[in-house]
Structure formats: structure tokens, C-alpha cells
Design a protein around this motif. Structure first.
Motif, PDB file in Angstrom:
ATOM      1  N   LEU A   9     -56.272  78.161 -15.958  1.00 52.56           N
ATOM      2  CA  LEU A   9     -56.580  79.640 -15.882  1.00 52.56           C
ATOM      3  C   LEU A   9     -55.854  80.664 -15.071  1.00 52.56           C
ATOM      4  CD1 LEU A   9     -58.819  80.196 -13.494  1.00 52.56           C
ATOM      5  CD2 LEU A   9     -60.175  78.627 -14.863  1.00 52.56           C
ATOM      6  N   ARG A  10     -55.941  81.597 -15.272  1.00 56.33           N
ATOM      7  CA  ARG A  10     -55.405  82.691 -14.257  1.00 56.33           C
ATOM      8  C   ARG A  10     -56.633  83.422 -13.776  1.00 56.33           C
ATOM      9  NH1 ARG A  10     -49.866  85.780 -14.745  1.00 56.33           N
ATOM     10  NH2 ARG A  10     -49.269  83.736 -13.695  1.00 56.33           N
ATOM     11  N   TYR A  11     -56.707  83.684 -12.536  1.00 63.92           N
ATOM     12  CA  TYR A  11     -57.849  84.323 -12.074  1.00 63.92           C
ATOM     13  C   TYR A  11     -57.369  85.659 -11.096  1.00 63.92           C
ATOM     14  CZ  TYR A  11     -61.892  85.440  -8.843  1.00 63.92           C
ATOM     15  OH  TYR A  11     -62.972  86.027  -8.070  1.00 63.92           O
ATOM     16  N   VAL A  12     -57.611  86.806 -11.313  1.00 60.00           N
ATOM     17  CA  VAL A  12     -57.146  88.137 -10.572  1.00 60.00           C
ATOM     18  C   VAL A  12     -58.441  88.502 -10.024  1.00 60.00           C
ATOM     19  CG1 VAL A  12     -55.914  90.269 -10.696  1.00 60.00           C
ATOM     20  CG2 VAL A  12     -55.362  88.301 -12.406  1.00 60.00           C
ATOM     21  N   PRO A  13     -58.890  88.306  -8.671  1.00 58.24           N
ATOM     22  CA  PRO A  13     -59.994  88.671  -8.174  1.00 58.24           C
ATOM     23  C   PRO A  13     -59.857  90.261  -7.678  1.00 58.24           C
ATOM     24  CG  PRO A  13     -58.937  87.240  -6.577  1.00 58.24           C
ATOM     25  CD  PRO A  13     -57.961  87.255  -7.839  1.00 58.24           C
ATOM     26  N   GLU A  14     -58.803  90.400  -7.398  1.00 55.91           N
ATOM     27  CA  GLU A  14     -58.609  92.010  -7.238  1.00 55.91           C
ATOM     28  C   GLU A  14     -57.275  92.398  -6.893  1.00 55.91           C
ATOM     29  OE1 GLU A  14     -59.946  91.731  -2.912  1.00 55.91           O
ATOM     30  OE2 GLU A  14     -58.328  90.777  -2.133  1.00 55.91           O
ATOM     31  N   ALA A  15     -56.965  93.643  -7.069  1.00 57.99           N
ATOM     32  CA  ALA A  15     -55.313  94.038  -6.916  1.00 57.99           C
ATOM     33  C   ALA A  15     -54.437  93.314  -5.905  1.00 57.99           C
ATOM     34  CB  ALA A  15     -55.356  95.729  -6.940  1.00 57.99           C
ATOM     35  N   GLY A  16     -53.566  93.106  -6.153  1.00 59.26           N
ATOM     36  CA  GLY A  16     -52.445  92.435  -5.220  1.00 59.26           C
ATOM     37  C   GLY A  16     -52.910  90.719  -5.117  1.00 59.26           C
ATOM     38  N   THR A  17     -53.667  90.120  -5.618  1.00 63.99           N
ATOM     39  CA  THR A  17     -53.975  88.931  -5.491  1.00 63.99           C
ATOM     40  C   THR A  17     -54.127  88.109  -7.091  1.00 63.99           C
ATOM     41  OG1 THR A  17     -55.233  88.985  -3.399  1.00 63.99           O
ATOM     42  CG2 THR A  17     -55.365  87.108  -4.664  1.00 63.99           C
ATOM     43  N   GLU A  44     -52.909  71.508  -9.332  1.00 64.84           N
ATOM     44  CA  GLU A  44     -52.739  72.454  -8.242  1.00 64.84           C
ATOM     45  C   GLU A  44     -53.307  73.758  -8.315  1.00 64.84           C
ATOM     46  OE1 GLU A  44     -48.529  72.387  -7.447  1.00 64.84           O
ATOM     47  OE2 GLU A  44     -48.234  74.016  -9.052  1.00 64.84           O
ATOM     48  N   MET A  45     -53.258  74.421  -7.337  1.00 62.36           N
ATOM     49  CA  MET A  45     -53.775  75.840  -7.370  1.00 62.36           C
ATOM     50  C   MET A  45     -52.500  76.531  -6.784  1.00 62.36           C
ATOM     51  SD  MET A  45     -56.686  77.765  -5.403  1.00 62.36           S
ATOM     52  CE  MET A  45     -58.147  76.782  -5.813  1.00 62.36           C
ATOM     53  N   ARG A  46     -52.267  77.684  -7.283  1.00 58.55           N
ATOM     54  CA  ARG A  46     -51.192  78.512  -6.818  1.00 58.55           C
ATOM     55  C   ARG A  46     -51.726  79.908  -6.417  1.00 58.55           C
ATOM     56  NH1 ARG A  46     -46.502  77.223 -11.584  1.00 58.55           N
ATOM     57  NH2 ARG A  46     -46.652  74.870 -11.404  1.00 58.55           N
ATOM     58  N   VAL A  47     -51.474  80.335  -5.197  1.00 59.83           N
ATOM     59  CA  VAL A  47     -51.975  81.706  -4.878  1.00 59.83           C
ATOM     60  C   VAL A  47     -50.985  82.695  -4.424  1.00 59.83           C
ATOM     61  CG1 VAL A  47     -53.485  82.876  -3.141  1.00 59.83           C
ATOM     62  CG2 VAL A  47     -54.150  80.487  -3.891  1.00 59.83           C
ATOM     63  N   ALA A  48     -50.885  83.868  -5.092  1.00 55.75           N
ATOM     64  CA  ALA A  48     -49.900  84.633  -4.931  1.00 55.75           C
ATOM     65  C   ALA A  48     -50.595  85.991  -4.277  1.00 55.75           C
ATOM     66  CB  ALA A  48     -49.040  85.001  -6.095  1.00 55.75           C
ATOM     67  N   GLN A  49     -49.870  86.699  -3.342  1.00 57.04           N
ATOM     68  CA  GLN A  49     -50.496  87.791  -2.714  1.00 57.04           C
ATOM     69  C   GLN A  49     -49.320  88.927  -2.603  1.00 57.04           C
ATOM     70  OE1 GLN A  49     -52.516  85.761   0.688  1.00 57.04           O
ATOM     71  NE2 GLN A  49     -54.318  87.074  -0.095  1.00 57.04           N
ATOM     72  N   ALA A  50     -49.596  90.240  -2.850  1.00 58.41           N
ATOM     73  CA  ALA A  50     -48.725  91.180  -2.745  1.00 58.41           C
ATOM     74  C   ALA A  50     -48.314  91.560  -1.159  1.00 58.41           C
ATOM     75  CB  ALA A  50     -49.038  92.614  -3.283  1.00 58.41           C
ATOM     76  N   VAL A  51     -49.491  91.482  -0.694  1.00 53.63           N
ATOM     77  CA  VAL A  51     -49.424  91.622   1.109  1.00 53.63           C
ATOM     78  C   VAL A  51     -50.249  90.319   1.614  1.00 53.63           C
ATOM     79  CG1 VAL A  51     -49.951  93.016   2.778  1.00 53.63           C
ATOM     80  CG2 VAL A  51     -49.228  93.846   0.914  1.00 53.63           C
ATOM     81  N   ALA A  52     -49.787  89.666   2.251  1.00 50.85           N
ATOM     82  CA  ALA A  52     -50.133  88.336   2.951  1.00 50.85           C
ATOM     83  C   ALA A  52     -51.249  88.891   3.841  1.00 50.85           C
ATOM     84  CB  ALA A  52     -49.286  87.604   3.712  1.00 50.85           C
ATOM     85  N   ARG A  53     -52.478  88.224   3.470  1.00 53.90           N
ATOM     86  CA  ARG A  53     -53.737  88.564   4.462  1.00 53.90           C
ATOM     87  C   ARG A  53     -54.847  87.400   4.206  1.00 53.90           C
ATOM     88  NH1 ARG A  53     -53.656  91.641  -0.264  1.00 53.90           N
ATOM     89  NH2 ARG A  53     -55.582  91.627  -1.581  1.00 53.90           N
ATOM     90  N   PRO A  54     -55.908  87.260   5.094  1.00 53.57           N
ATOM     91  CA  PRO A  54     -56.603  86.193   5.094  1.00 53.57           C
ATOM     92  C   PRO A  54     -57.490  86.320   3.446  1.00 53.57           C
ATOM     93  CG  PRO A  54     -56.927  87.204   6.925  1.00 53.57           C
ATOM     94  CD  PRO A  54     -56.148  88.220   6.269  1.00 53.57           C
ATOM     95  N   LEU A  55     -57.484  85.114   2.797  1.00 56.65           N
ATOM     96  CA  LEU A  55     -58.328  84.929   1.633  1.00 56.65           C
ATOM     97  C   LEU A  55     -59.596  85.361   1.843  1.00 56.65           C
ATOM     98  CD1 LEU A  55     -56.593  81.744   0.382  1.00 56.65           C
ATOM     99  CD2 LEU A  55     -56.185  83.868  -0.538  1.00 56.65           C
ATOM    100  N   SER A  56     -60.265  86.087   0.918  1.00 58.44           N
ATOM    101  CA  SER A  56     -61.680  86.488   0.925  1.00 58.44           C
ATOM    102  C   SER A  56     -62.545  85.184   0.326  1.00 58.44           C
ATOM    103  CB  SER A  56     -62.051  87.707  -0.080  1.00 58.44           C
ATOM    104  OG  SER A  56     -61.090  88.858   0.489  1.00 58.44           O
ATOM    105  N   PRO A  57     -63.798  85.455   0.390  1.00 59.31           N
ATOM    106  CA  PRO A  57     -64.829  84.409  -0.106  1.00 59.31           C
ATOM    107  C   PRO A  57     -64.744  83.977  -1.266  1.00 59.31           C
ATOM    108  CG  PRO A  57     -65.906  85.913   1.509  1.00 59.31           C
ATOM    109  CD  PRO A  57     -64.495  86.470   1.220  1.00 59.31           C
ATOM    110  N   TYR A  58     -64.198  84.917  -2.311  1.00 62.04           N
ATOM    111  CA  TYR A  58     -63.959  84.338  -3.420  1.00 62.04           C
ATOM    112  C   TYR A  58     -63.018  83.297  -3.670  1.00 62.04           C
ATOM    113  CZ  TYR A  58     -59.300  87.144  -3.271  1.00 62.04           C
ATOM    114  OH  TYR A  58     -58.180  87.331  -2.794  1.00 62.04           O
ATOM    115  N   PHE A  59     -62.006  83.067  -2.941  1.00 58.21           N
ATOM    116  CA  PHE A  59     -61.278  81.849  -3.016  1.00 58.21           C
ATOM    117  C   PHE A  59     -62.126  80.847  -2.949  1.00 58.21           C
ATOM    118  CE2 PHE A  59     -58.841  78.622  -0.613  1.00 58.21           C
ATOM    119  CZ  PHE A  59     -57.848  78.334  -1.661  1.00 58.21           C
TER     120      PHE A  59
END
Length: 258
Positions: free
Chosen positions: A28-36, A44-59
């Protein structure tokens, strides 16, 4: 395995959608918020972010829960502690006090296994067991008082939602703890349990609607039936009864080690 991936993730074919999740034949693909965006595959799990920042609790919630299911584990919305070498799983609706009562048990000598998201498995003999989760637990300040002096070696840290992050004593390593019993926290503990106990456990699944969108639906139901057949399940009055009443009921009914 979790990997950082370049932004944006490449297009991925989807066979169905539910909320922020697109289900594919291989995950599946999960888009929890804009830019993530998070892609989940069986390996495996692949995480992509438009701007690197700490992952929120949703992760650590939705994404991790779905990954556990893809690996054949049973993700439960509950907290688990170890007492006398065996696990006790606390389930129930949001606000019933799962983390609060887990903290109270830890404050009286138990050890943390997992908080909020608990992964269940079955050993080689088919016996249910609980796998260690995150190294700490998130608590509101009032609930944190239930830990007493057993708040952990690290000082508490603030979480974005106003909770505090604690690292109380926990089971070591990656060894699973055999599951001794399941307590369903509720408003009325006198209600009789349903004839088919597995139906009660369906409501304790982590992100149930999303979980059942996976191809693992049949295996999830099979594990719930096995769980209901092998582990004692009881209703216990939730947060309305308060911590003293919970501990007294625990001592009266099953708690002898702490």
C-alpha cells in the motif's frame, strides 16, 4: 526494513483507496500529510519527504500497524505489560484508560512490552505471544503519575500533542512474552461476553477498517479465532472506575505477582 526514499515517490498502481491509503497488489501507499508519502511492501517500508523533518506519531501508528499486518502479525490497539514472565494485554475504546492502567501496573512492578500498538504472534506450538514494541510510552501528565518512581532512566520529553514520552522498565531484547490474558476496558464490566469471543476481538484491531482492506483479511480473522480459543478474555471497568478500583479488581481476579 525502513528506508529513506527520494521525493516524490514514483507512481504506483492502486486497486482500491480508503482515506489516505491506496491499496496495491503488493502492499500500500500511505500519504498522511502534504509532503510525506510512505510505501509499504512485504519486505520493506520506504519513506519520502519533500522536506526532511522528524516523523510524526502517524509513522509509529498507522504505517507501522499496516507493516506488521503485511508481515503476518496481528496489530492490536492496546497496551501490554509483562508480569511474572507473562504478558497482559489491555484493550478497549479510546479514552478507556489503556495506557493509564498499563502505567499503574508498571508503577506496581510490571514491565512495559508495548504501548498503544501491540503486535501479537504465535509460537511454534501455536501459543499466542506479544512482541516488544517501542522503547517507551506516551502519557498525559495525570496518567504519568501512575508510574510512580518507575518513569525510566531518561528524563521525560514533551510530545507534539501535549503528552510526555517516558522510558519505564521494559522487557529486554526481542524475545516475545507468552500472552496470559486479555482485559477489555469498558464502561460496563458486568455485560456478558459475546458467545463468539473472536467477534469482540475484531473491535480491538489497530486501524481496523484499513487493516481489513489488506489481502491479509482471512489470516487476520483466523488469528483472532485462535486467540479467542487459547487466551482468557475478561471485561474490566475502564477509566470511570479509577486506578485503585482497577488494581483491586486485578488483585482479586488474577494479579498475584505485584
Amino acid at each position: 526494513m525502513v528506508k529513506a526514499a527520494p521525493w516524490p515517490l514514483p507512481p504506483r498502481a492502486a486497486r482500491s483507496h480508503q482515506g489516505k491509503i491506496a491499496f496495491s497488489d503488493d502492499g500500500l501507499r500511505y500519504v498522511p500529510e502534504a509532503g510525506t508519502a510512505i510505501d509499504l511492501y512485504p519486505d520493506e517500508m520506504r519513506v519520502a519527504q519533500a522536506v526532511a523533518r522528524p516523523l510524526s506519531p502517524y509513522f509509529y501508528g498507522t504505517a507501522t500497524g499496516m507493516m506488521l499486518a503485511l508481515h503476518g502479525l496481528l496489530p492490536i490497539h492496546g497496551s501490554a505489560v509483562e508480569i511474572g514472565g507473562r504478558a497482559v494485554l489491555l484493550c478497549g475504546a479510546s479514552g478507556m484508560g489503556k495506557s493509564s492502567f498499563a502505567a499503574a501496573l508498571i508503577g506496581h512492578g510490571a514491565r512495559l512490552i508495548a504501548d498503544d500498538l501491540t503486535a501479537l504472534s504465535f509460537d511454534a506450538a501455536g501459543a499466542p505471544c506479544v512482541l516488544p514494541g517501542r522503547t517507551g510510552m506516551r502519557l498525559h501528565r495525570a496518567a504519568a503519575a501512575n508510574l510512580g518512581a518507575r518513569t525510566g532512566a531518561l528524563p521525560p520529553t514533551d510530545e507534539p500533542d501535549g503528552k510526555l514520552w517516558f522510558t519505564p522498565p521494559r522487557i529486554g531484547g526481542r524475545a516475545a512474552a507468552p500472552l496470559d490474558r486479555i482485559l477489555i476496558l469498558c464502561e460496563d464490566a458486568t455485560r456478558p461476553l459475546p458467545r463468539v469471543l473472536a467477534s469482540l476481538l475484531v473491535g480491538q484491531l489497530f486501524r481496523r477498517n484499513l487493516l481489513l482492506g489488506l489481502d491479509a483479511r482471512d489470516s487476520v480473522y483466523r488469528m483472532l479465532r485462535d486467540l479467542a480459543d487459547r487466551v482468557p478474555i475478561a471485561r474490566v471497568e475502564g477509566i470511570g472506575g479509577g486506578v485503585p478500583a482497577f488494581l483491586e479488581a486485578a488483585r482479586t481476579q488474577w494479579l498475584t505477582e505485584i
